[in-house]
Design a protein around this motif. Structure first.
Motif, PDB file in Angstrom:
ATOM      1  N   THR A 270       0.829  -1.223   0.000  1.00  0.00           N
ATOM      2  CA  THR A 270       0.000   0.000   0.000  1.00  0.00           C
ATOM      3  C   THR A 270       0.856   1.263   0.000  1.00  0.00           C
ATOM      4  OG1 THR A 270      -1.671  -1.231   1.233  1.00  0.00           O
ATOM      5  CG2 THR A 270      -1.913   1.162   1.190  1.00  0.00           C
ATOM      6  N   SER A 271       1.836   1.299   0.903  1.00  0.00           N
ATOM      7  CA  SER A 271       2.653   2.499   1.064  1.00  0.00           C
ATOM      8  C   SER A 271       3.325   2.894  -0.255  1.00  0.00           C
ATOM      9  CB  SER A 271       3.703   2.241   2.143  1.00  0.00           C
ATOM     10  OG  SER A 271       4.561   3.336   2.229  1.00  0.00           O
ATOM     11  N   GLU A 272       3.957   1.887  -0.856  1.00  0.00           N
ATOM     12  CA  GLU A 272       4.681   2.108  -2.111  1.00  0.00           C
ATOM     13  C   GLU A 272       3.729   2.596  -3.222  1.00  0.00           C
ATOM     14  OE1 GLU A 272       6.562  -1.186  -5.088  1.00  0.00           O
ATOM     15  OE2 GLU A 272       6.494  -1.683  -2.949  1.00  0.00           O
ATOM     16  N   ILE A 273       2.526   2.023  -3.245  1.00  0.00           N
ATOM     17  CA  ILE A 273       1.559   2.366  -4.299  1.00  0.00           C
ATOM     18  C   ILE A 273       1.047   3.792  -4.151  1.00  0.00           C
ATOM     19  CG2 ILE A 273      -0.806   1.880  -5.080  1.00  0.00           C
ATOM     20  CD1 ILE A 273      -0.140  -1.111  -4.571  1.00  0.00           C
ATOM     21  N   ILE A 274       0.696   4.163  -2.919  1.00  0.00           N
ATOM     22  CA  ILE A 274       0.067   5.494  -2.769  1.00  0.00           C
ATOM     23  C   ILE A 274       1.092   6.622  -2.789  1.00  0.00           C
ATOM     24  CG2 ILE A 274      -1.951   4.588  -1.556  1.00  0.00           C
ATOM     25  CD1 ILE A 274      -0.790   5.626   1.076  1.00  0.00           C
ATOM     26  N   GLU A 275       2.357   6.285  -2.454  1.00  0.00           N
ATOM     27  CA  GLU A 275       3.364   7.337  -2.290  1.00  0.00           C
ATOM     28  C   GLU A 275       3.498   8.228  -3.544  1.00  0.00           C
ATOM     29  OE1 GLU A 275       4.057   7.640   0.811  1.00  0.00           O
ATOM     30  OE2 GLU A 275       5.177   9.453   0.344  1.00  0.00           O
ATOM     31  N   GLU A 276       3.402   7.590  -4.711  1.00  0.00           N
ATOM     32  CA  GLU A 276       3.578   8.379  -5.939  1.00  0.00           C
ATOM     33  C   GLU A 276       2.419   9.356  -6.168  1.00  0.00           C
ATOM     34  OE1 GLU A 276       2.155   6.005  -9.765  1.00  0.00           O
ATOM     35  OE2 GLU A 276       3.560   4.785  -8.595  1.00  0.00           O
ATOM     36  N   LYS A 277       1.341   9.172  -5.426  1.00  0.00           N
ATOM     37  CA  LYS A 277       0.193  10.078  -5.561  1.00  0.00           C
ATOM     38  C   LYS A 277       0.178  11.143  -4.460  1.00  0.00           C
ATOM     39  CE  LYS A 277      -1.641   7.750  -8.947  1.00  0.00           C
ATOM     40  NZ  LYS A 277      -1.760   8.310 -10.288  1.00  0.00           N
ATOM     41  N   ARG A 278       1.195  11.111  -3.606  1.00  0.00           N
ATOM     42  CA  ARG A 278       1.188  12.054  -2.482  1.00  0.00           C
ATOM     43  C   ARG A 278       1.520  13.474  -2.938  1.00  0.00           C
ATOM     44  NH1 ARG A 278       1.592  11.594   2.997  1.00  0.00           N
ATOM     45  NH2 ARG A 278       2.204   9.405   2.990  1.00  0.00           N
ATOM     46  N   ASN A 279       0.683  14.398  -2.472  1.00  0.00           N
ATOM     47  CA  ASN A 279       1.015  15.813  -2.570  1.00  0.00           C
ATOM     48  C   ASN A 279       1.602  16.159  -1.206  1.00  0.00           C
ATOM     49  OD1 ASN A 279       0.853  18.604  -2.095  1.00  0.00           O
ATOM     50  ND2 ASN A 279      -0.691  18.825  -3.701  1.00  0.00           N
ATOM     51  N   LYS A 280       2.853  16.595  -1.165  1.00  0.00           N
ATOM     52  CA  LYS A 280       3.560  16.691   0.118  1.00  0.00           C
ATOM     53  C   LYS A 280       2.865  17.592   1.139  1.00  0.00           C
ATOM     54  CE  LYS A 280       8.024  14.985  -1.148  1.00  0.00           C
ATOM     55  NZ  LYS A 280       7.553  14.371  -2.385  1.00  0.00           N
ATOM     56  N   GLU A 281       1.985  18.465   0.646  1.00  0.00           N
ATOM     57  CA  GLU A 281       1.312  19.373   1.586  1.00  0.00           C
ATOM     58  C   GLU A 281       0.088  18.754   2.251  1.00  0.00           C
ATOM     59  OE1 GLU A 281       0.521  23.253  -0.067  1.00  0.00           O
ATOM     60  OE2 GLU A 281       2.414  23.115  -1.153  1.00  0.00           O
TER      61      GLU A 281
END
Ligand code: NAD
Ligand code: ZN
Length: 350
Positions: free
Chosen positions: A15-26
């Protein structure tokens, strides 16, 4: 359709790896997880980073528009917006996650969007991780909510998850009766789709596969094993795909009335109704009764005892409002076949 899906035991760890690329750092990711996991091993495995947060969802009642609006309002107030919403649970939590994701970018109350294609703005990124199999909510184009006036889904192109993670390990621990009722939701989706007038080759191909898998686990196998969890997870997916391009039928139309008035949950409500539908689905109901007996399940009886005329009418009106479901089951002249008197008599038997 859901554009991205992964399947496999242990895939929750990705899960972590998959969602990380969609993270907006803010902005954080918000995990909506069934309250049943609070303090359990799965809670510890939820990959929180930065400001990410878990909101536990109490599924004593199925999701309501008011509850969705409240979550949306508090997230907006606290963060402005979010990087995404991840639902971990059964149909109730998956539908809540879809609804919150839509409402993050839509004004007003979620009740304004119950219906078909009323959502105008894309939802925020949303991920579905089912922990019980049967509803097909992980794959469908709707999220079913009870609103002030009706129980109806938000059906739109923005509703399906952007990503689904199917991990058969997660269904461990579901109580036996609940697993059966939700599993039967899938079986009933298949029967209603495959016998309906809306059927087409697309729906049929998924419905037949789902039915075959349901029969494998509930009719042909003598014991429930790990393979059964895997098969039912895929049956749920295919059953959901089957109704996505056709429709459900009488059991669903009638059970929506029970659910609206009495708060009966979807899976058990469908079983209570389907048990009485020999006249309409003779083969399916016969096989259903066999599965009930084989799995030693008690279908609740007498739930409509003592209801007033007003209450019966309320259920009949909710049920009669589900026009596409009736049309799928009985054709354009459905009102002549299922008169209000006949529907009342059906409710009285339950
Ligand atoms: P649910 O989500 O309400 O969960 C049923 C129970 O199982 C809850 O008590 C929950 O805490 C428990 N549970 C779930 N996973 C568990 C696990 N791994 N271990 C232990 N307990 C667990 O039930 P459901 O039948 O999956 O969903 C019903 C909802 O889905 C209804 O709101 C219905 O309207 C909706 N639905 C949606 C669609 C759709 O296409 N969107 C289709 C059918 C039904
Ligand atoms: Zn259903």
């Amino acid at each position: 359709m859901v554009p991205r899906v992964i399947y496999g035991r242990g895939s929750f760890n990705q899960t972590s790896e998959i969602i990380e690329e969609k993270r907006n750092k803010e902005y954080p990711f918000i995990f909506l997880a069934d309250k049943v996991f609070e303090g359990k091993e799965l809670e510890k495995r939820i990959p929180l980073k930065r400001e990410d947060k878990v909101i536990f969802i109490d599924t004593t009642d199925e999701p309501k528009t008011k509850g969705i609006d409240t979550i949306r309002d508090s997230l907006k107030e606290e963060y402005g917006t979010v990087s995404g919403v991840i639902g971990i649970g059964g149909g109730s939590v998956l539908d809540s996650a879809k609804a919150v994701a839509i409402m993050m970018n839509s004004e007003g109350s979620s009740s304004q969007y119950q219906g078909w294609d009323l959502v105008k703005n894309p939802a925020v990124y949303h991920v579905g991780i089912p922990t019980i199999s049967g509803t097909g909510a992980e794959v469908s184009r709707t999220c079913i909510l009870t609103g002030p006036e009706r129980k109806l889904g938000i059906n739109s192109d923005f509703t399906p998850f952007d990503q689904v993670i199917l991990d058969p390990d997660l269904v461990k621990g579901v109580e036996k009766n609940q697993a059966f009722f939700t599993g039967m939701d899938c079986y009933i989706h298949c029967i209603e789709s495959l016998t309906g007038t809306y059927l087409n080759a697309f729906s049929k191909s998924y419905g037949e596969k789902a039915l075959e898998l349901c029969q494998k686990v509930y009719v042909h196998k003598s014991v429930w094993d790990e393979e059964s969890d895997e098969d039912l997870m895929m049956a749920s997916w295919h059953g959901g795909m089957s109704i996505a391009y056709s429709q459900v039928g009488i059991a669903h139309a009638v059970s929506y009335g029970l659910s609206y008035l009495l708060g009966i949950h979807h899976g058990v409500g469908n079983c209570i109704v389907f048990d009485r539908l020999e006249e309409y689905y003779p083969e399916g109901v016969k096989e259903f009764k066999y599965m009930v007996e084989k799995n030693q399940i008690e279908i609740p009886q007498g739930i409509c005892k003592g209801l007033t005329d007003e209450q019966f009418n309320a259920m009949i009106n909710v049920s009669y409002g589900m026009v596409p479901l009736w049309e799928n089951a009985l054709g354009k002249d459905w009102q002549k076949i299922m008169t209000k008197e006949k529907l009342r008599a059906l409710y009285e038997k339950m």
